[in-house]
Scaffold this motif. Structure first.
Motif, PDB file in Angstrom:
ATOM      1  N   SER A  19       0.807  -1.215   0.000  1.00  0.00           N
ATOM      2  CA  SER A  19       0.000   0.000   0.000  1.00  0.00           C
ATOM      3  C   SER A  19       0.854   1.286   0.000  1.00  0.00           C
ATOM      4  CB  SER A  19      -0.927  -0.001   1.207  1.00  0.00           C
ATOM      5  OG  SER A  19      -0.177  -0.244   2.378  1.00  0.00           O
ATOM      6  N   ASP A  20       1.822   1.341   0.935  1.00  0.00           N
ATOM      7  CA  ASP A  20       2.663   2.547   0.939  1.00  0.00           C
ATOM      8  C   ASP A  20       3.822   2.324  -0.029  1.00  0.00           C
ATOM      9  OD1 ASP A  20       3.419   0.496   2.569  1.00  0.00           O
ATOM     10  OD2 ASP A  20       4.286   1.764   4.129  1.00  0.00           O
ATOM     11  N   LYS A  21       3.555   2.704  -1.294  1.00  0.00           N
ATOM     12  CA  LYS A  21       4.486   2.354  -2.358  1.00  0.00           C
ATOM     13  C   LYS A  21       5.813   3.079  -2.238  1.00  0.00           C
ATOM     14  CE  LYS A  21       3.987   1.665  -6.893  1.00  0.00           C
ATOM     15  NZ  LYS A  21       3.425   1.811  -8.224  1.00  0.00           N
ATOM     16  N   LEU A  22       6.881   2.338  -2.563  1.00  0.00           N
ATOM     17  CA  LEU A  22       8.216   2.932  -2.558  1.00  0.00           C
ATOM     18  C   LEU A  22       8.371   3.810  -3.794  1.00  0.00           C
ATOM     19  CD1 LEU A  22      10.377  -0.224  -1.786  1.00  0.00           C
ATOM     20  CD2 LEU A  22      10.085   1.760  -0.309  1.00  0.00           C
ATOM     21  N   PRO A  23       9.237   4.817  -3.721  1.00  0.00           N
ATOM     22  CA  PRO A  23       9.562   5.566  -4.936  1.00  0.00           C
ATOM     23  C   PRO A  23      10.178   4.625  -5.979  1.00  0.00           C
ATOM     24  CG  PRO A  23      10.931   6.271  -3.061  1.00  0.00           C
ATOM     25  CD  PRO A  23       9.921   5.315  -2.540  1.00  0.00           C
ATOM     26  N   GLN A  24       9.879   4.915  -7.269  1.00  0.00           N
ATOM     27  CA  GLN A  24      10.275   4.021  -8.354  1.00  0.00           C
ATOM     28  C   GLN A  24      11.735   3.576  -8.275  1.00  0.00           C
ATOM     29  OE1 GLN A  24       7.866   2.877 -10.315  1.00  0.00           O
ATOM     30  NE2 GLN A  24       9.375   1.471 -11.210  1.00  0.00           N
ATOM     31  N   GLU A  25      12.633   4.510  -7.953  1.00  0.00           N
ATOM     32  CA  GLU A  25      14.064   4.151  -8.002  1.00  0.00           C
ATOM     33  C   GLU A  25      14.467   3.176  -6.898  1.00  0.00           C
ATOM     34  OE1 GLU A  25      12.817   7.133  -7.581  1.00  0.00           O
ATOM     35  OE2 GLU A  25      13.749   8.142  -5.864  1.00  0.00           O
ATOM     36  N   GLU A  26      13.641   3.090  -5.855  1.00  0.00           N
ATOM     37  CA  GLU A  26      13.977   2.139  -4.793  1.00  0.00           C
ATOM     38  C   GLU A  26      13.378   0.761  -5.038  1.00  0.00           C
ATOM     39  OE1 GLU A  26      13.277   3.607  -0.766  1.00  0.00           O
ATOM     40  OE2 GLU A  26      13.985   5.580  -1.442  1.00  0.00           O
ATOM     41  N   ILE A  27      12.392   0.701  -5.936  1.00  0.00           N
ATOM     42  CA  ILE A  27      11.703  -0.575  -6.146  1.00  0.00           C
ATOM     43  C   ILE A  27      12.670  -1.646  -6.652  1.00  0.00           C
ATOM     44  CG2 ILE A  27       9.995  -1.739  -7.617  1.00  0.00           C
ATOM     45  CD1 ILE A  27       8.145   0.585  -7.177  1.00  0.00           C
ATOM     46  N   GLU A  28      13.506  -1.234  -7.632  1.00  0.00           N
ATOM     47  CA  GLU A  28      14.385  -2.216  -8.251  1.00  0.00           C
ATOM     48  C   GLU A  28      15.353  -2.833  -7.233  1.00  0.00           C
ATOM     49  OE1 GLU A  28      13.670  -3.282 -11.144  1.00  0.00           O
ATOM     50  OE2 GLU A  28      15.342  -4.723 -11.032  1.00  0.00           O
ATOM     51  N   SER A  29      16.023  -1.982  -6.457  1.00  0.00           N
ATOM     52  CA  SER A  29      17.017  -2.536  -5.538  1.00  0.00           C
ATOM     53  C   SER A  29      16.344  -3.298  -4.398  1.00  0.00           C
ATOM     54  CB  SER A  29      17.943  -1.436  -5.009  1.00  0.00           C
ATOM     55  OG  SER A  29      17.238  -0.632  -4.103  1.00  0.00           O
ATOM     56  N   THR A  30      15.174  -2.826  -3.975  1.00  0.00           N
ATOM     57  CA  THR A  30      14.466  -3.554  -2.924  1.00  0.00           C
ATOM     58  C   THR A  30      14.007  -4.924  -3.427  1.00  0.00           C
ATOM     59  OG1 THR A  30      13.712  -1.426  -2.107  1.00  0.00           O
ATOM     60  CG2 THR A  30      12.625  -3.349  -1.202  1.00  0.00           C
ATOM     61  N   ALA A  31      13.550  -4.964  -4.672  1.00  0.00           N
ATOM     62  CA  ALA A  31      13.122  -6.250  -5.244  1.00  0.00           C
ATOM     63  C   ALA A  31      14.296  -7.230  -5.289  1.00  0.00           C
ATOM     64  CB  ALA A  31      12.545  -6.043  -6.643  1.00  0.00           C
ATOM     65  N   HIS A  32      15.483  -6.735  -5.622  1.00  0.00           N
ATOM     66  CA  HIS A  32      16.669  -7.585  -5.612  1.00  0.00           C
ATOM     67  C   HIS A  32      16.953  -8.107  -4.202  1.00  0.00           C
ATOM     68  CE1 HIS A  32      17.717  -6.388  -9.692  1.00  0.00           C
ATOM     69  NE2 HIS A  32      18.609  -7.358  -9.658  1.00  0.00           N
ATOM     70  N   THR A  33      16.945  -7.174  -3.252  1.00  0.00           N
ATOM     71  CA  THR A  33      17.269  -7.557  -1.877  1.00  0.00           C
ATOM     72  C   THR A  33      16.292  -8.611  -1.363  1.00  0.00           C
ATOM     73  OG1 THR A  33      18.107  -5.338  -1.541  1.00  0.00           O
ATOM     74  CG2 THR A  33      17.652  -6.614   0.425  1.00  0.00           C
ATOM     75  N   ILE A  34      15.026  -8.422  -1.671  1.00  0.00           N
ATOM     76  CA  ILE A  34      14.019  -9.358  -1.152  1.00  0.00           C
ATOM     77  C   ILE A  34      14.039 -10.676  -1.938  1.00  0.00           C
ATOM     78  CG2 ILE A  34      11.539  -9.754  -0.852  1.00  0.00           C
ATOM     79  CD1 ILE A  34      11.257  -6.753  -0.313  1.00  0.00           C
TER      80      ILE A  34
END
Ligand code: ARG
Length: 570
Positions: free
Chosen positions: A404-419
């Motif tokens: 729901s509380d969406k991350l800013p676009q530039e953080e999505i990619e690195s967070t997706a990798h980390t997770i």
């Protein structure tokens, strides 16, 4: 920093000595059930058996000599003669304050560091890394991280399979039907295609079979053209492997593949023969192990009757090289269970050669698909590591985007990798390495349960408390443990230092994973029971903030030993 367990054991040892009992029995373990205190000793039972005495009497005798001042409440005797300890809150507070000021979170370096070579990952050139290599790569990397952190001198060596009979076919294919464009795009797939194509043609065409074998002989004889082709296949494959290692954040100190030992094989066999370690049997050169019943009738063959060398020959040459150049106290091989016999043989052979390094085969089982069969793709092939990792990141991205509380676009990619990558690693490391485990996307990415995303989320939630608090924890704030949930969390945190070293006892990262899972659960109960930001007094608030910060640091540190990162938000 000595751990509570070590401190209690030292007091117990002193008591045993003054009671004239065997101090070697001074072991103390964490209690599984809080009703029996925090720690337990079963010395009295073992000693009573030896003396044929009543265990409760022996326990009483030990306790009469036991001085636990400043550490524990008076010890109690329970059941058949257990001695139970309950640590004093003042001791816990002081120890937690020391932990808060320590970068190592209380984990000591080993007293006697060893030189350890870890042989892991070791994929084969011109073949895709399959899920079996996932286990070796992830498990091996974790063991390297833990051993280094504990102060050992570790050398990570990737013993890639860059030599073998497959190269005759690959070279033949390269010369006759190489698709350069495909090679540029995905080298390993193209090399595999060549290999399969030649295999297929060989079935009906004897000439191709003969020529492919000649290409192999030419390569082995050092033919410049074939050597150059082989070299390219190795470099191109390595480049692809390296992409995966970079993605997984895994590094090696050495990459000495099988080919590095080619020139050592003939002299090694000659020497084994001269020293009487190997003998000829039906034309082949073999090492027999008459004193090892399990290896009866199972010699290691080091040279075939046609003069060719084998996997065992290369591994023995490798051991000799490692011993000569690196002087390891131990060599760890992180390789699947099906190779158990091979390692028994080469370890026994190395002994006969006079090598006394401690060598371990750190075996593991298979990864199964959700149908409980060995994991395959839809077309029936082994699943490649790179497909698994790509899908993990993709699924994690969808998961992050759906929050729901969406991350800013530039953080999505690195967070997706980390997770995503964290989830794959954790699925591996939280299992008992010897059992086969079922690979299930839904399970390994679940936000509740024993998963990386659950632990990462626990970390993220603690970090968000600090954002709301608009301050950091004060590491010199006194730790107050009056609420049961505070005390339980404090004790759990101190046990981090007792958990990490145990990983190396039997090479079981799942012990650390389970600890982290329990820590996250313990924190959850604490958070339910004890308001942090709205604590009743400023002193309690500061103490709870510090306990929270210690929990976040321990989660993130423990995950880093598993090779997993923590996002700041998710
Ligand atoms: N390349 C081998 C395989 O994929 C693993 C090598 C393991 N290391 C060793 N020293 N034998 O099966």
């Amino acid at each position: 920093m000595p751990t509570p367990r070590e401190l209690l054991a030292a007091r117990l040892r002193a008591a045993l000595i003054s009671a004239e009992l065997d101090p070697a029995r001074a072991d103390v373990t964490q209690s599984a059930d809080a009703r029996f205190g925090d720690y337990q000793a079963n010395a009295a039972m073992a000693l009573a058996k030896e003396k044929r005495a009543n265990p409760r009497d022996v326990a009483a005798e030990i306790i009469s000599k036991l001085d636990v001042t400043g550490l524990s409440a008076p010890p109690e005797i329970a059941g058949a003669g257990f001695i139970n300890f309950r640590l004093e809150n003042s001791f816990l507070s002081t120890a937690l304050s020391a932990m808060a000021k320590d970068d190592r979170l209380g984990v000591s370096r080993v007293a006697q560091p060893r030189k350890i070579v870890v042989d892991f990952s070791s994929p084969n050139v011109a073949k895709p890394m399959h899920v079996g290599h996932i286990r070796s790569t992830i498990l091996g990397d974790c063991l390297v991280r833990v051993a280094r952190f504990l102060g050992h001198d570790v050398l990570a060596d990737n013993h890639i399979g860059d030599w073998g009979t497959q190269f005759g076919k690959v070279i033949y294919g390269w010369k006759h039907f190489l698709d350069r464009e495909a090679l540029q795009k995905d080298a390993i797939s193209e090399l595999v295609r060549l290999y399969r194509e030649v295999n297929r043609l060989e079935e009906t065409d004897e000439t191709i079979k003969r020529v492919a074998r000649e290409e192999l002989v030419k390569l082995q004889a050092g033919d410049p053209e074939n050597f150059a082709i082989w070299q390219q296949t190795v470099e191109l494959s390595w480049r692809e492997f390296e992409k995966l290692y970079t993605l997984l954040d895994i590094r090696f100190d050495e990459r000495l593949g099988e080919s590095a030992y080619n020139d050592a094989l003939a002299p090694l066999c000659a020497e084994l023969e001269k020293r009487g370690i190997a003998t000829e049997s039906e034309g082949a050169l073999c090492i027999f192990f008459p004193t090892i019943p399990a290896l009866e009738g199972k010699p290691a063959i080091v040279r075939k009757s046609d003069g060719g060398f084998l996997y065992a020959t290369t591994d023995l040459a490798t051991i000799e090289y490692r011993v000569r150049h690196w002087h390891p106290d131990s060599i760890w091989y992180v390789v699947g269970a099906p190779q158990a016999l091979h390692f028994q043989q080469i370890f026994a052979a190395a002994k006969l050669m006079g090598i006394d390094s401690d060598m371990r085969h750190i075996a593991f089982g298979s990864i199964l698909g959700e149908d409980r069969k060995i994991m395959k793709t839809r077309s029936g092939e082994n699943v490649g590591l790179s497909e698994v990792l790509t899908e993990a990141v993709e699924r994690a991205r969808r998961m992050v985007e759906a929050r729901s509380d969406k991350l800013p676009q530039e953080e999505i990619e690195s967070t997706a990798h980390t997770i995503g990558l964290g989830a794959v690693k954790y699925a591996e490391l939280s299992q008992n390495r010897l059992t086969d485990y079922v690979f299930s996307w839904d399970k390994l990415l679940a936000l509740d349960g024993n998963t990386a995303p659950y632990l990462q989320n626990a970390y993220v939630r603690i970090r968000s408390i600090f954002r709301r608090a608009e301050e950091d924890a004060d590491i010199s704030a006194p730790i107050l443990l009056d609420e049961p949930a505070e005390r339980i969390l404090g004790l759990k945190l101190l046990q981090y230092a007792e958990t990490v070293p145990v990983v190396l006892d039997d090479f079981r990262p799942n012990i650390l994973a389970n600890y982290l899972y329990e820590l996250a659960n313990t924190y959850h109960s604490f958070y339910e029971a004890c308001p942090v930001l709205k604590a009743p007094t400023p002193a309690i608030r500061a103490s709870r903030l510090l306990l929270s910060s210690l929990t976040a640091r321990t989660l993130s540190h423990g995950l880093s030993l598993l090779g997993i990162r923590c996002p700041e938000k998710m």
